[in-house]
Write a protein that holds these residues in place. Structure first.
Motif, PDB file in Angstrom:
ATOM      1  N   SER A 105       1.012  -1.201  -0.221  1.00  0.00           N
ATOM      2  CA  SER A 105      -0.338   0.000  -0.390  1.00  0.00           C
ATOM      3  C   SER A 105       1.060   1.416  -0.180  1.00  0.00           C
ATOM      4  N   CYS A 106       0.275   2.339  -0.816  1.00  0.00           N
ATOM      5  CA  CYS A 106       1.314   3.413  -0.261  1.00  0.00           C
ATOM      6  C   CYS A 106       0.012   4.878  -0.601  1.00  0.00           C
ATOM      7  N   ARG A 107       0.824   6.114  -0.995  1.00  0.00           N
ATOM      8  CA  ARG A 107      -0.865   6.996  -1.190  1.00  0.00           C
ATOM      9  C   ARG A 107       0.138   7.796  -2.318  1.00  0.00           C
ATOM     10  N   GLY A 108      -1.013   8.193  -2.313  1.00  0.00           N
ATOM     11  CA  GLY A 108      -0.538   9.365  -3.668  1.00  0.00           C
ATOM     12  C   GLY A 108      -2.052   9.939  -4.793  1.00  0.00           C
ATOM     13  N   ASN A 109      -1.806  10.704  -5.665  1.00  0.00           N
ATOM     14  CA  ASN A 109      -2.437  11.309  -6.313  1.00  0.00           C
ATOM     15  C   ASN A 109      -2.473  10.284  -7.868  1.00  0.00           C
ATOM     16  N   TRP A 110      -3.442  10.176  -8.738  1.00  0.00           N
ATOM     17  CA  TRP A 110      -4.310   9.742  -9.794  1.00  0.00           C
ATOM     18  C   TRP A 110      -2.865   9.661 -10.710  1.00  0.00           C
ATOM     19  N   SER A 111      -1.663  11.077 -10.284  1.00  0.00           N
ATOM     20  CA  SER A 111      -0.946  10.453 -11.484  1.00  0.00           C
ATOM     21  C   SER A 111       0.484   9.782 -10.921  1.00  0.00           C
ATOM     22  N   GLU A 112       0.247   9.922  -9.821  1.00  0.00           N
ATOM     23  CA  GLU A 112       1.044   8.243  -8.844  1.00  0.00           C
ATOM     24  C   GLU A 112       0.214   7.223  -8.759  1.00  0.00           C
ATOM     25  N   ALA A 113      -0.837   6.757  -9.222  1.00  0.00           N
ATOM     26  CA  ALA A 113      -1.433   5.343  -9.651  1.00  0.00           C
ATOM     27  C   ALA A 113      -0.647   5.303 -11.311  1.00  0.00           C
ATOM     28  N   TRP A 114      -0.965   6.238 -12.380  1.00  0.00           N
ATOM     29  CA  TRP A 114      -0.694   6.284 -13.531  1.00  0.00           C
ATOM     30  C   TRP A 114       0.860   5.473 -13.452  1.00  0.00           C
ATOM     31  N   ARG A 115       1.763   6.358 -13.059  1.00  0.00           N
ATOM     32  CA  ARG A 115       3.574   6.181 -13.007  1.00  0.00           C
ATOM     33  C   ARG A 115       3.763   5.012 -12.284  1.00  0.00           C
ATOM     34  N   ALA A 116       3.024   4.035 -11.687  1.00  0.00           N
ATOM     35  CA  ALA A 116       3.142   2.800 -10.870  1.00  0.00           C
ATOM     36  C   ALA A 116       2.556   1.735 -11.698  1.00  0.00           C
ATOM     37  N   ASN A 117       2.102   1.824 -12.983  1.00  0.00           N
ATOM     38  CA  ASN A 117       1.508   1.342 -13.918  1.00  0.00           C
ATOM     39  C   ASN A 117       2.775   0.936 -15.010  1.00  0.00           C
ATOM     40  N   LEU A 118       3.326   2.157 -15.186  1.00  0.00           N
ATOM     41  CA  LEU A 118       4.162   2.812 -15.804  1.00  0.00           C
ATOM     42  C   LEU A 118       5.406   2.019 -15.091  1.00  0.00           C
ATOM     43  N   CYS A 119       6.122   2.360 -14.623  1.00  0.00           N
ATOM     44  CA  CYS A 119       7.024   1.681 -14.233  1.00  0.00           C
ATOM     45  C   CYS A 119       7.903   0.756 -12.841  1.00  0.00           C
ATOM     46  N   LEU A 120       6.660   0.564 -11.975  1.00  0.00           N
ATOM     47  CA  LEU A 120       7.195  -0.235 -11.156  1.00  0.00           C
ATOM     48  C   LEU A 120       7.444  -2.061 -11.788  1.00  0.00           C
ATOM     49  N   ARG A 121       8.301  -2.661 -11.720  1.00  0.00           N
ATOM     50  CA  ARG A 121       8.293  -4.149 -12.852  1.00  0.00           C
ATOM     51  C   ARG A 121       7.800  -5.028 -11.794  1.00  0.00           C
ATOM     52  N   GLY A 122       7.720  -4.923 -10.780  1.00  0.00           N
ATOM     53  CA  GLY A 122       6.815  -6.628  -9.948  1.00  0.00           C
ATOM     54  C   GLY A 122       5.743  -6.059  -9.345  1.00  0.00           C
ATOM     55  N   ALA A 123       4.588  -4.655  -9.817  1.00  0.00           N
ATOM     56  CA  ALA A 123       3.278  -5.540  -9.753  1.00  0.00           C
ATOM     57  C   ALA A 123       2.729  -5.972 -10.376  1.00  0.00           C
ATOM     58  N   ASN A 124       1.600  -6.764 -10.020  1.00  0.00           N
ATOM     59  CA  ASN A 124       1.124  -7.284 -11.123  1.00  0.00           C
ATOM     60  C   ASN A 124      -0.698  -6.660 -11.629  1.00  0.00           C
ATOM     61  N   LYS A 125      -0.903  -5.541 -10.598  1.00  0.00           N
ATOM     62  CA  LYS A 125      -2.027  -4.450 -10.734  1.00  0.00           C
ATOM     63  C   LYS A 125      -1.764  -3.283  -9.339  1.00  0.00           C
ATOM     64  N   VAL A 126      -2.418  -2.325 -10.266  1.00  0.00           N
ATOM     65  CA  VAL A 126      -2.760  -1.112  -9.808  1.00  0.00           C
ATOM     66  C   VAL A 126      -4.308  -0.797  -9.189  1.00  0.00           C
ATOM     67  N   LEU A 127      -4.382  -0.657  -7.756  1.00  0.00           N
ATOM     68  CA  LEU A 127      -5.876  -0.791  -7.338  1.00  0.00           C
ATOM     69  C   LEU A 127      -5.637   0.475  -7.240  1.00  0.00           C
ATOM     70  N   VAL A 128      -6.679   1.209  -6.776  1.00  0.00           N
ATOM     71  CA  VAL A 128      -7.320   2.818  -6.240  1.00  0.00           C
ATOM     72  C   VAL A 128      -8.387   2.433  -5.631  1.00  0.00           C
ATOM     73  N   ARG A 129      -7.763   3.185  -4.129  1.00  0.00           N
ATOM     74  CA  ARG A 129      -9.552   3.110  -3.207  1.00  0.00           C
ATOM     75  C   ARG A 129     -10.133   4.219  -3.300  1.00  0.00           C
TER      76      ARG A 129
END
Length: 371
Positions: free
Chosen positions: A41-65
């Motif tokens: 779990s981490c915190r941020g704005n919508w662009s951080e959710a985009w960035r997680a999808n773009l640059c993280l190699r180990g995440a399978n999905k990025v969910l936003v509550r």
């Protein structure tokens, strides 16, 4: 409701690889990263959710509550779902899929709960409901609290978008990246995979070294959400720091078809210049000229392909080749079978966690630099 600049972002991990995903999230500057069951779990704005999808190699999905409320029966869920600000997140012209789970709650029928939310969205927002929609809204009811999240990824993130050719029993890209991290790979040393299949370990290593984004070639579900800003997204994707790297990532396999697939994938991924693939057996591998690095591989382990007696011989000869020729190199072997790993007679460190590889339980067996 949480303000849109302080969202809870949940990075879904491969079970068993939460720790390296957490390390990657911290390294990439995601705020407040914490390990939770199933991910980070981490915190941020919508662009951080985009960035997680773009640059993280180990995440399978990025969910936003996107919000929660209490409800103890279906009528209450229906009423509150109709008041929920769907138009802040969803577009009326984009189909939506709803998925629901319930545990330890008085609303115990997840299917009925899903239908209430579907009706609320269609009747208040006008968005169509479709079982194959690219945008998924997830409802989790736990202890009478209804929590809504949006899957911002769409297709799972191991689908990088630039790898057309796949060999038998492939290693997922997200897992390969995390196993490389667990072996201490930081992009500055050579990597060799002597049973490379379609080249996943070698291509991930080359991309890490080059500093290029894993999500650069594909589309994401968040591009169909209300808050998507195409101009800001284009700017984020252009921010890639590509470095020139000399050939230092080597794959080999005795199967010529696998080598063709790996070569195609490296070319499509833009890392052909720093990778080399050759058709050769394990007994013929030699360390490339230059500094020692990492030998990492996902050999057959009998769960799907091959016969254990023959495999024991393969692992044994592999271990002998490594001990006789690869002094100073570290080794990582991903297998489901501890007795096969032991057949290498390599000086493994204490066992790492069990990792779920498509229903098969595997571990990374790794060494310090070989004597």
């Amino acid at each position: 409701m949480e303000p849109s600049n302080d969202l809870e972002i949940f990075l879904v991990a491969t079970p068993g690889l939460e720790t390296p995903l957490h390390a990657e999230a911290v390294e990439k500057g995601f705020a407040g990263a914490n390990i939770l069951p199933g991910g980070v779990s981490c915190r941020g704005n919508w662009s951080e959710a985009w960035r997680a999808n773009l640059c993280l190699r180990g995440a399978n999905k990025v969910l936003v509550r996107i919000g929660n409320f209490p409800a103890v029966h279906l009528a209450q869920l229906d009423k509150r779902a109709r008041k929920f600000p769907w138009s802040d997140f969803l577009r009326s012209d984009v189909p939506v899929k709803i998925e629901a789970t319930s545990r330890k709650s008085r609303i115990y029928h997840a299917g009925a709960a899903r239908q209430r939310v579907e009706r609320a969205i269609t009747e208040t927002l006008g968005a169509p409901i479709s079982s194959d929609a690219g945008v998924r809204v997830l409802l989790r009811i736990e202890k009478d609290i209804c929590t809504f999240s949006i899957d911002t990824s769409g297709e799972p993130l191991h689908k990088r978008g630039h790898k057309p050719a796949v060999a038998k029993a492939p290693m997922r890209e997200t897992m390969a990246a995390m196993f490389l991290r667990e072996c201490g790979f930081d992009g500055t040393e050579p990597v060799l995979d002597p049973m490379c299949g379609s080249g996943t370990f070698i291509i991930e290593a080359a991309e890490i070294a080059a500093g290029i984004y894993p999500g650069r070639s594909r589309q994401f579900a968040f591009e169909d959400l209300r808050r998507f800003d195409a101009q800001a997204w284009d700017a984020m994707r252009q921010d890639e720091g590509q470095q020139d790297t000399a050939p230092q990532f080597y794959g080999s396999d005795r199967n010529a078809g696998a080598i063709d697939a790996a070569t195609t994938n490296a070319d499509r991924g833009g890392v052909a210049a720093s990778t080399r693939f050759q058709c050769r057996s394990v007994s013929d591998i030699k360390p490339p000229a230059g500094p020692a690095g990492i030998v990492i591989t996902n050999p057959p382990y009998g769960a799907r392909i091959g016969d254990e007696k023959r495999l024991r011989s393969l692992y044994g000869s592999f271990g002998k080749v490594l001990m006789s020729r690869f002094s100073g190199w570290r080794v990582g072997i991903v297998t489901s079978n501890q007795s096969l790993a032991r057949a290498t007679r390599l000086p493994f460190l204490p066992n790492g966690p069990v990792v779920d590889h498509g229903g098969t339980k595997v571990r990374l067996y790794k060494t310090n630099p070989l004597p």
